[in-house]
Design a protein around this motif. Structure first.
Motif, PDB file in Angstrom:
ATOM      1  N   SER A 182      -8.149   6.626   1.763  1.00 38.04           N
ATOM      2  CA  SER A 182      -8.557   7.794   2.543  1.00 38.04           C
ATOM      3  C   SER A 182      -8.079   9.098   1.920  1.00 38.04           C
ATOM      4  CB  SER A 182      -8.008   7.683   3.974  1.00 38.04           C
ATOM      5  OG  SER A 182      -6.587   7.706   3.971  1.00 38.04           O
ATOM      6  N   LYS A 183      -7.211   8.987   0.919  1.00 35.05           N
ATOM      7  CA  LYS A 183      -6.606  10.176   0.313  1.00 35.05           C
ATOM      8  C   LYS A 183      -7.101  10.440  -1.110  1.00 35.05           C
ATOM      9  CE  LYS A 183      -2.365   9.379   2.982  1.00 35.05           C
ATOM     10  NZ  LYS A 183      -0.898   9.192   2.917  1.00 35.05           N
ATOM     11  N   VAL A 184      -8.018   9.605  -1.593  1.00 37.89           N
ATOM     12  CA  VAL A 184      -8.478   9.734  -2.978  1.00 37.89           C
ATOM     13  C   VAL A 184     -10.001   9.620  -3.018  1.00 37.89           C
ATOM     14  CG1 VAL A 184      -6.326   8.777  -3.872  1.00 37.89           C
ATOM     15  CG2 VAL A 184      -8.274   7.254  -3.459  1.00 37.89           C
ATOM     16  N   PRO A 185     -10.639  10.117  -4.094  1.00 41.95           N
ATOM     17  CA  PRO A 185     -12.104  10.115  -4.160  1.00 41.95           C
ATOM     18  C   PRO A 185     -12.701   8.850  -4.753  1.00 41.95           C
ATOM     19  CG  PRO A 185     -11.225  11.386  -5.984  1.00 41.95           C
ATOM     20  CD  PRO A 185     -10.032  10.940  -5.170  1.00 41.95           C
ATOM     21  N   ILE A 186     -12.278   7.693  -4.272  1.00 40.56           N
ATOM     22  CA  ILE A 186     -12.858   6.454  -4.776  1.00 40.56           C
ATOM     23  C   ILE A 186     -14.186   6.185  -4.069  1.00 40.56           C
ATOM     24  CG2 ILE A 186     -11.542   5.022  -3.142  1.00 40.56           C
ATOM     25  CD1 ILE A 186     -11.471   2.848  -5.363  1.00 40.56           C
ATOM     26  N   PRO A 187     -15.252   5.843  -4.801  1.00 39.94           N
ATOM     27  CA  PRO A 187     -16.526   5.519  -4.158  1.00 39.94           C
ATOM     28  C   PRO A 187     -16.379   4.303  -3.242  1.00 39.94           C
ATOM     29  CG  PRO A 187     -16.831   5.907  -6.511  1.00 39.94           C
ATOM     30  CD  PRO A 187     -15.360   5.825  -6.280  1.00 39.94           C
ATOM     31  N   PRO A 225       0.806  -1.232   0.000  1.00 38.98           N
ATOM     32  CA  PRO A 225       0.000   0.000   0.000  1.00 38.98           C
ATOM     33  C   PRO A 225       0.836   1.277   0.000  1.00 38.98           C
ATOM     34  CG  PRO A 225      -0.990  -1.613   1.470  1.00 38.98           C
ATOM     35  CD  PRO A 225       0.333  -2.189   1.035  1.00 38.98           C
ATOM     36  N   LYS A 226       1.980   1.278   0.679  1.00 38.16           N
ATOM     37  CA  LYS A 226       2.828   2.466   0.701  1.00 38.16           C
ATOM     38  C   LYS A 226       3.405   2.773  -0.680  1.00 38.16           C
ATOM     39  CE  LYS A 226       4.244   1.730   5.515  1.00 38.16           C
ATOM     40  NZ  LYS A 226       5.396   1.495   6.428  1.00 38.16           N
ATOM     41  N   MET A 227       3.523   1.753  -1.513  1.00 39.16           N
ATOM     42  CA  MET A 227       4.090   1.939  -2.844  1.00 39.16           C
ATOM     43  C   MET A 227       3.084   2.502  -3.839  1.00 39.16           C
ATOM     44  SD  MET A 227       7.250   1.125  -2.783  1.00 39.16           S
ATOM     45  CE  MET A 227       8.466   0.150  -1.899  1.00 39.16           C
ATOM     46  N   LEU A 228       1.843   2.719  -3.397  1.00 39.77           N
ATOM     47  CA  LEU A 228       0.808   3.241  -4.282  1.00 39.77           C
ATOM     48  C   LEU A 228       0.663   4.753  -4.165  1.00 39.77           C
ATOM     49  CD1 LEU A 228      -1.856   0.428  -3.729  1.00 39.77           C
ATOM     50  CD2 LEU A 228      -0.146   0.605  -5.558  1.00 39.77           C
ATOM     51  N   LYS A 229       1.624   5.394  -3.519  1.00 38.29           N
ATOM     52  CA  LYS A 229       1.517   6.833  -3.266  1.00 38.29           C
ATOM     53  C   LYS A 229       1.502   7.656  -4.548  1.00 38.29           C
ATOM     54  CE  LYS A 229       6.531   7.140  -2.426  1.00 38.29           C
ATOM     55  NZ  LYS A 229       7.571   7.459  -1.417  1.00 38.29           N
ATOM     56  N   GLY A 230       2.001   7.110  -5.637  1.00 40.69           N
ATOM     57  CA  GLY A 230       1.989   7.836  -6.900  1.00 40.69           C
ATOM     58  C   GLY A 230       0.600   8.024  -7.483  1.00 40.69           C
ATOM     59  N   LEU A 231      -0.394   7.327  -6.912  1.00 41.42           N
ATOM     60  CA  LEU A 231      -1.775   7.475  -7.376  1.00 41.42           C
ATOM     61  C   LEU A 231      -2.507   8.610  -6.670  1.00 41.42           C
ATOM     62  CD1 LEU A 231      -2.758   3.695  -7.472  1.00 41.42           C
ATOM     63  CD2 LEU A 231      -2.128   5.129  -9.426  1.00 41.42           C
ATOM     64  N   VAL A 232      -1.982   9.046  -5.532  1.00 43.34           N
ATOM     65  CA  VAL A 232      -2.624  10.108  -4.751  1.00 43.34           C
ATOM     66  C   VAL A 232      -2.447  11.446  -5.487  1.00 43.34           C
ATOM     67  CG1 VAL A 232      -2.652  11.314  -2.541  1.00 43.34           C
ATOM     68  CG2 VAL A 232      -2.213   8.845  -2.613  1.00 43.34           C
ATOM     69  N   ASP A 233      -3.528  12.197  -5.567  1.00 45.83           N
ATOM     70  CA  ASP A 233      -3.519  13.507  -6.248  1.00 45.83           C
ATOM     71  C   ASP A 233      -3.134  13.394  -7.719  1.00 45.83           C
ATOM     72  OD1 ASP A 233      -4.240  14.886  -3.894  1.00 45.83           O
ATOM     73  OD2 ASP A 233      -2.144  15.024  -3.261  1.00 45.83           O
ATOM     74  N   ASN A 234      -3.401  12.244  -8.306  1.00 45.14           N
ATOM     75  CA  ASN A 234      -3.091  12.038  -9.718  1.00 45.14           C
ATOM     76  C   ASN A 234      -4.390  12.180 -10.519  1.00 45.14           C
ATOM     77  OD1 ASN A 234      -2.428  10.955 -12.297  1.00 45.14           O
ATOM     78  ND2 ASN A 234      -0.722   9.841 -11.384  1.00 45.14           N
ATOM     79  N   PRO A 235      -4.520  13.224 -11.313  1.00 40.90           N
ATOM     80  CA  PRO A 235      -5.783  13.473 -12.006  1.00 40.90           C
ATOM     81  C   PRO A 235      -6.123  12.460 -13.082  1.00 40.90           C
ATOM     82  CG  PRO A 235      -4.091  15.001 -12.783  1.00 40.90           C
ATOM     83  CD  PRO A 235      -3.504  14.259 -11.616  1.00 40.90           C
ATOM     84  N   SER A 236      -5.168  11.607 -13.445  1.00 41.73           N
ATOM     85  CA  SER A 236      -5.428  10.622 -14.497  1.00 41.73           C
ATOM     86  C   SER A 236      -6.158   9.384 -13.991  1.00 41.73           C
ATOM     87  CB  SER A 236      -4.108  10.201 -15.156  1.00 41.73           C
ATOM     88  OG  SER A 236      -3.485  11.303 -15.790  1.00 41.73           O
TER      89      SER A 236
END
Length: 260
Positions: free
Chosen positions: A99-104, A54-65
């Protein structure tokens, strides 16, 4: 995946100088997989592991794509504990990513916390969750994930498939349970090899010098049969190892340059 080339059925080993570079490229890989899947069918199915992943997925946070509303997220394995327990893979993924991204919320599929006292019912319920997502849409014997992300333990286990365990030979069930995990907590549910190996893409993520001997054993000596070495996707050329240079220090297996 364009830009990463390897012989059919052989894993591609992609090594990065540090975990930041690894996380950045992993996010780019995930986004390419997302685009390919959305272009073909309008949804993106992904299964995540726990541990350090999970810590390695930080590149997805605040990523508009990232098209979070198109994601359907499952867990490769889960510890049979409450969802807010420190051992929970769901909690780790929630803390570091969701908790850091807008996933439903309805697009995330944790285990049913009301079934923790019945391992068979719990694993059956999770399998039925997979059936609802995949069986009617894909009409396949096993679910076909667009992407499965895996970790690797120091003993060579992946998911909750451990060396010498009877689940290594499970061929029918999608989700199985165990109450004798050699690594605590003992009670877990896990995808089986048929589910993992039917994914369109499988990526192992391993970082740190503590992984160096195990990674070498898996890639340089696959005949030893460690659980991680038994991951062999049915779709040729779609197995990747994303590692840092510290983990790959002893590996003789050839590296593959990463390009998208």
């Amino acid at each position: 995946m364009a830009g990463v080339h390897q012989p059919p059925n052989a894993p591609a080993l992609v090594s990065f100088p540090d975990t930041d570079a690894l996380a950045h490229s992993l996010a780019a890989f995930i986004l390419k997989a997302q685009k390919d899947s959305l272009d073909k069918k309008g949804r993106f199915t992904i299964a995540l592991s726990g541990g350090s992943l999970p810590k390695m997925l930080k590149g997805l946070v605040d990523n508009p794509s990232v098209k979070w509303d198109k994601w359907q997220v499952f867990y490769v394995d889960e510890r049979v504990v409450p969802l807010d327990h420190p051992d929970s893979n769901h909690l780790a993924c929630t803390t570091h990513l969701f908790s850091k991204v807008p996933i439903p919320a309805e697009n995330i599929h944790p285990i049913d916390p009301t079934l923790l006292n019945d391992l068979e019912e719990l694993s059956d319920a999770y399998e039925k969750d997979l059936i609802r997502e995949f069986a009617q849409k894909d009409a396949a014997r096993f679910p076909i994930f667009d992407l499965i992300l895996l970790g690797m333990g120091p003993d060579g286990h992946t998911a909750s498939l451990f060396p010498g365990h009877e689940l290594l030979t499970e061929e029918d069930r999608w989700v199985a349970y165990l109450d004798d995990s050699p690594k605590p907590p003992p009670k877990r549910i896990t995808f089986t090899y048929p589910v993992i190996n039917h994914a369109l893409r499988v990526v192992f993520v391993a970082a740190g010098k503590e992984k160096v001997d195990t990674l070498s054993n898996i890639l340089d000596h696959p005949e030893a049969g460690l659980p991680a070495a038994r991951v062999k996707p049915a779709h040729p050329g779609q197995l990747y190892w994303f590692v840092d240079d510290a983990a790959a220090e002893k590996v003789q297996y050839p590296r593959t340059p990463f390009k998208l």
